[in-house]
Design a protein around this motif. Structure first.
Motif, mmCIF file in Angstrom:
data_model
loop_
_atom_site.group_PDB
_atom_site.id
_atom_site.type_symbol
_atom_site.label_atom_id
_atom_site.label_comp_id
_atom_site.label_asym_id
_atom_site.label_seq_id
_atom_site.Cartn_x
_atom_site.Cartn_y
_atom_site.Cartn_z
ATOM 1 N N LEU A 94 -17.256 7.437 0.010
ATOM 2 C CA LEU A 94 -16.898 6.193 0.688
ATOM 3 C C LEU A 94 -17.324 4.934 -0.064
ATOM 4 C CD1 LEU A 94 -17.871 7.259 4.321
ATOM 5 C CD2 LEU A 94 -15.553 6.993 3.416
ATOM 6 N N ASP A 95 -18.190 5.085 -1.067
ATOM 7 C CA ASP A 95 -18.717 3.910 -1.766
ATOM 8 C C ASP A 95 -17.629 3.128 -2.498
ATOM 9 O OD1 ASP A 95 -21.232 4.469 -0.858
ATOM 10 O OD2 ASP A 95 -21.964 5.329 -2.737
ATOM 11 N N GLN A 96 -16.495 3.770 -2.774
ATOM 12 C CA GLN A 96 -15.413 3.080 -3.475
ATOM 13 C C GLN A 96 -14.625 2.133 -2.567
ATOM 14 O OE1 GLN A 96 -12.231 6.088 -4.599
ATOM 15 N NE2 GLN A 96 -13.649 7.442 -3.505
ATOM 16 N N PHE A 97 -14.943 2.149 -1.274
ATOM 17 C CA PHE A 97 -14.253 1.290 -0.319
ATOM 18 C C PHE A 97 -15.141 0.114 0.057
ATOM 19 C CE2 PHE A 97 -12.442 5.520 0.326
ATOM 20 C CZ PHE A 97 -11.082 5.253 0.245
ATOM 21 N N ASP A 98 -14.706 -1.107 -0.302
ATOM 22 C CA ASP A 98 -15.442 -2.280 0.158
ATOM 23 C C ASP A 98 -15.091 -2.524 1.625
ATOM 24 O OD1 ASP A 98 -12.916 -3.476 0.170
ATOM 25 O OD2 ASP A 98 -13.310 -4.749 -1.563
ATOM 26 N N LEU A 99 -15.634 -3.574 2.198
ATOM 27 C CA LEU A 99 -15.432 -3.818 3.627
ATOM 28 C C LEU A 99 -13.963 -4.020 3.971
ATOM 29 C CD1 LEU A 99 -16.550 -4.239 6.439
ATOM 30 C CD2 LEU A 99 -17.099 -6.605 5.829
ATOM 31 N N ALA A 100 -13.242 -4.784 3.159
ATOM 32 C CA ALA A 100 -11.821 -5.029 3.432
ATOM 33 C C ALA A 100 -11.025 -3.735 3.386
ATOM 34 C CB ALA A 100 -11.258 -6.033 2.425
ATOM 35 N N ALA A 101 -11.344 -2.859 2.434
ATOM 36 C CA ALA A 101 -10.646 -1.577 2.331
ATOM 37 C C ALA A 101 -10.954 -0.687 3.528
ATOM 38 C CB ALA A 101 -11.035 -0.873 1.037
ATOM 39 N N ARG A 102 -12.183 -0.746 4.030
ATOM 40 C CA ARG A 102 -12.541 0.032 5.220
ATOM 41 C C ARG A 102 -11.761 -0.443 6.441
ATOM 42 N NH1 ARG A 102 -18.643 2.117 4.814
ATOM 43 N NH2 ARG A 102 -18.663 2.537 2.579
ATOM 44 N N VAL A 103 -11.627 -1.751 6.572
ATOM 45 C CA VAL A 103 -10.833 -2.296 7.674
ATOM 46 C C VAL A 103 -9.386 -1.837 7.557
ATOM 47 C CG1 VAL A 103 -9.859 -4.433 8.621
ATOM 48 C CG2 VAL A 103 -12.300 -4.295 8.111
ATOM 49 N N ALA A 104 -8.833 -1.885 6.357
ATOM 50 C CA ALA A 104 -7.429 -1.534 6.142
ATOM 51 C C ALA A 104 -7.129 -0.093 6.512
ATOM 52 C CB ALA A 104 -7.050 -1.791 4.678
ATOM 53 N N LEU A 105 -7.983 0.832 6.104
ATOM 54 C CA LEU A 105 -7.673 2.233 6.372
ATOM 55 C C LEU A 105 -7.936 2.602 7.830
ATOM 56 C CD1 LEU A 105 -10.221 4.549 6.402
ATOM 57 C CD2 LEU A 105 -10.475 3.629 4.096
ATOM 58 N N ILE A 106 -8.943 1.977 8.451
ATOM 59 C CA ILE A 106 -9.199 2.214 9.877
ATOM 60 C C ILE A 106 -8.041 1.706 10.712
ATOM 61 C CG2 ILE A 106 -10.522 1.286 11.825
ATOM 62 C CD1 ILE A 106 -13.052 1.728 10.279
ATOM 63 N N ASN A 107 -7.557 0.519 10.404
ATOM 64 C CA ASN A 107 -6.511 -0.122 11.186
ATOM 65 C C ASN A 107 -5.266 0.743 11.275
ATOM 66 O OD1 ASN A 107 -3.987 -2.191 11.120
ATOM 67 N ND2 ASN A 107 -5.678 -3.047 12.309
ATOM 68 N N THR A 108 -4.915 1.405 10.199
ATOM 69 C CA THR A 108 -3.695 2.199 10.165
ATOM 70 C C THR A 108 -3.844 3.488 10.948
ATOM 71 O OG1 THR A 108 -3.463 1.330 7.920
ATOM 72 C CG2 THR A 108 -1.873 2.983 8.627
ATOM 73 N N ALA A 109 -4.977 4.157 10.815
ATOM 74 C CA ALA A 109 -5.198 5.410 11.520
ATOM 75 C C ALA A 109 -5.217 5.221 13.030
ATOM 76 C CB ALA A 109 -6.506 6.044 11.055
ATOM 77 N N THR A 110 -5.535 4.012 13.476
ATOM 78 C CA THR A 110 -5.580 3.710 14.902
ATOM 79 C C THR A 110 -4.255 3.991 15.589
ATOM 80 O OG1 THR A 110 -7.238 1.998 14.533
ATOM 81 C CG2 THR A 110 -5.959 1.832 16.552
ATOM 82 N N GLU A 111 -3.163 3.841 14.852
ATOM 83 C CA GLU A 111 -1.837 3.899 15.454
ATOM 84 C C GLU A 111 -1.437 5.270 15.994
ATOM 85 O OE1 GLU A 111 0.282 1.456 16.137
ATOM 86 O OE2 GLU A 111 -1.218 0.039 15.436
ATOM 87 N N VAL A 112 -2.170 6.317 15.694
ATOM 88 C CA VAL A 112 -1.798 7.645 16.196
ATOM 89 C C VAL A 112 -2.528 7.976 17.494
ATOM 90 C CG1 VAL A 112 -1.171 8.500 13.916
ATOM 91 C CG2 VAL A 112 -3.512 8.832 14.743
ATOM 92 N N GLY A 113 -3.180 6.981 18.097
ATOM 93 C CA GLY A 113 -3.757 7.178 19.418
ATOM 94 C C GLY A 113 -5.191 7.643 19.456
#
Length: 422
Positions: A204-223
């Protein structure tokens, strides 16, 4: 226990919780976005509730309608201000004061590791990027602010371990689209992700804060109920500094129990595009290259942070978007818009021919600005791409990373930023 269970137990005043139990957590903060405030006020007024349990824990956010395009919209804004005054809500971020309610609370340290949060909007899961827990409760937010507590059924957790390193030109949003597809396909133990916590682990260290927000936001859409990423020491320190008070990261025990576990090899991932109909309809970018577009948009709760804007600006700088395409840029927060201006990035967008809208949701908020016409094709970083989300129901919305969207706007068709930048 898992980190989610630890945070929930603390909020419920219990020593432990386990999946399937019904518990009564008291939230540290409760968020209402502009579309929910007026109806919530009416609901509580009708049953005689004129005071909130604890106004200091309530946050009002104006981010969907930041530009009033109709008299009714202006009236809604007035009602929100009246509700904030009547309920003594001092954490009220009106037009021009915060920006997107799923981003600026992170940016300013209002949300930090270990917090437990209720919100009316599903993309509150963004707060998992800093190690907080946030649950979308919809219209039940009225009960939450009136009583300070709700009952919840503790969800089980799916743990996904990231392996490998991302290739150059592949971003957090690309990971999010592919993760959403995997979850929708029940790729992890055959488990339906609905009302499950997704806990990420591994490289996970390769993901900065903005990248963490981006990937979380998308996964949210499956409920899913929530997406949780264990915070790094740097993120804990960042949030503590921004808040002016210390936060402590919460982490899962080594012997925590999960409903399912799986792995995700990041080294094999190519840039992704989500086909119209849902962010989980992820495909490799190469399969849709050349699709003509009329519209491009960078912003929303998934890609509205400074780092997202910087990626796009570096691609657009010194170039012009295609004559057949119009492009909208929506900084996620007021602070991000100010920084873009101070660093000359706003000028780079304008010189490329982009339209700049005020911080907030932008076109993703049900086409309240930047609407699509009949048959038009868009590629954007919006959170949602269902039919009619950004205008006419016959329009088509593709989703991509900020890099893919910027490159496509230059080309006038869906394009690969790695080629454009070469």
């Amino acid at each position: 226990m898992t980190a989610f269970e630890k945070i929930t137990a603390r909020a419920a005043g219990l020593s432990s919780v386990k999946p399937g139990e019904f518990v009564y957590p008291r939230a540290d903060l409760m968020f209402l976005h502009d579309g929910q405030v007026e109806s919530t006020k009416i609901e509580l007024d009708e049953i005689g509730i004129t005071e909130l349990d604890d106004p200091s824990k309530v946050v009002f956010v104006t981010d969907h309608e930041v530009v009033y395009s109709t008299p009714k919209a202006a009236q809604r804004g007035l009602r929100i201000r009246e509700a904030a005054k009547a309920w003594k809500v001092d954490k009220f971020f009106d037009v021009g004061q915060g920006g997107h309610g799923h981003i600026f609370p992170i940016e300013m340290g209002l949300v930090g590791p270990g917090m437990f949060i209720y919100a009316n909007d599903m993309h509150c899961t963004n707060f998992g990027a800093v190690g907080a827990v946030a649950l979308r409760v919809g219209t039940e937010i009225a009960n939450a602010i009136a009583m300070g507590v709700l009952w919840i059924k503790v969800p089980s957790t799916i743990r996904i371990k990231f392996t490998g390193q991302l290739k150059p030109g592949v971003y957090g949003r690309d990971v999010g689209y592919c993760l959403a597809r995997n979850l929708a396909d029940r790729a992890y133990g055959g488990v339906n992700p609905a009302y499950r916590v997704i806990e990420l682990a591994g490289n996970l260290d390769q993901f900065d804060l903005a990248a963490r927000v981006a990937l979380i936001n998308t996964a949210t859409e499956v409920g899913v109920a929530h997406v949780f990423i264990p915070p790094t020491r740097e993120i804990v320190e960042r949030q503590s500094k921004a808040a002016g008070r210390p936060f402590t990261g919460v982490y899962s025990d080594d012997d925590a129990e999960y409903e399912a576990e799986g792995e995700f090899d990041l080294s094999c991932l190519e840039p992704q595009v989500a086909l119209p109909g849902g962010p989980e309809r992820s495909v490799d970018l190469s399969s849709v290259l050349g699709r003509p577009i009329n519209h491009a948009f960078i912003g929303s709760c998934g890609s509205g942070m400074y780092e997202d804007m910087l990626v796009a600006a570096n691609i657009l700088r010194g170039k012009r978007i295609a004559p057949s395409t119009r492009m909208t840029i929506v900084p996620g927060t007021v602070a991000t818009a100010r920084r873009l201006s101070e660093e000359g990035l706003m000028s780079a967008f304008q010189e490329a021919g982009c339209i700049i809208l005020p911080p907030g949701c932008g076109p993703c908020a049900g086409a309240k600005s930047g609407s699509l016409g009949p048959g038009e094709v868009s590629i954007s970083t919006a959170a949602v791409n269902t039919a009619g989300r950004m205008g006419d129901k016959t329009s088509e919305i593709y989703l991509g990373s900020p890099a893919t969207v910027a490159a496509s706007a230059l080309a006038g068709h869906i394009a690969d930023a790695r080629v454009i930048a070469a």
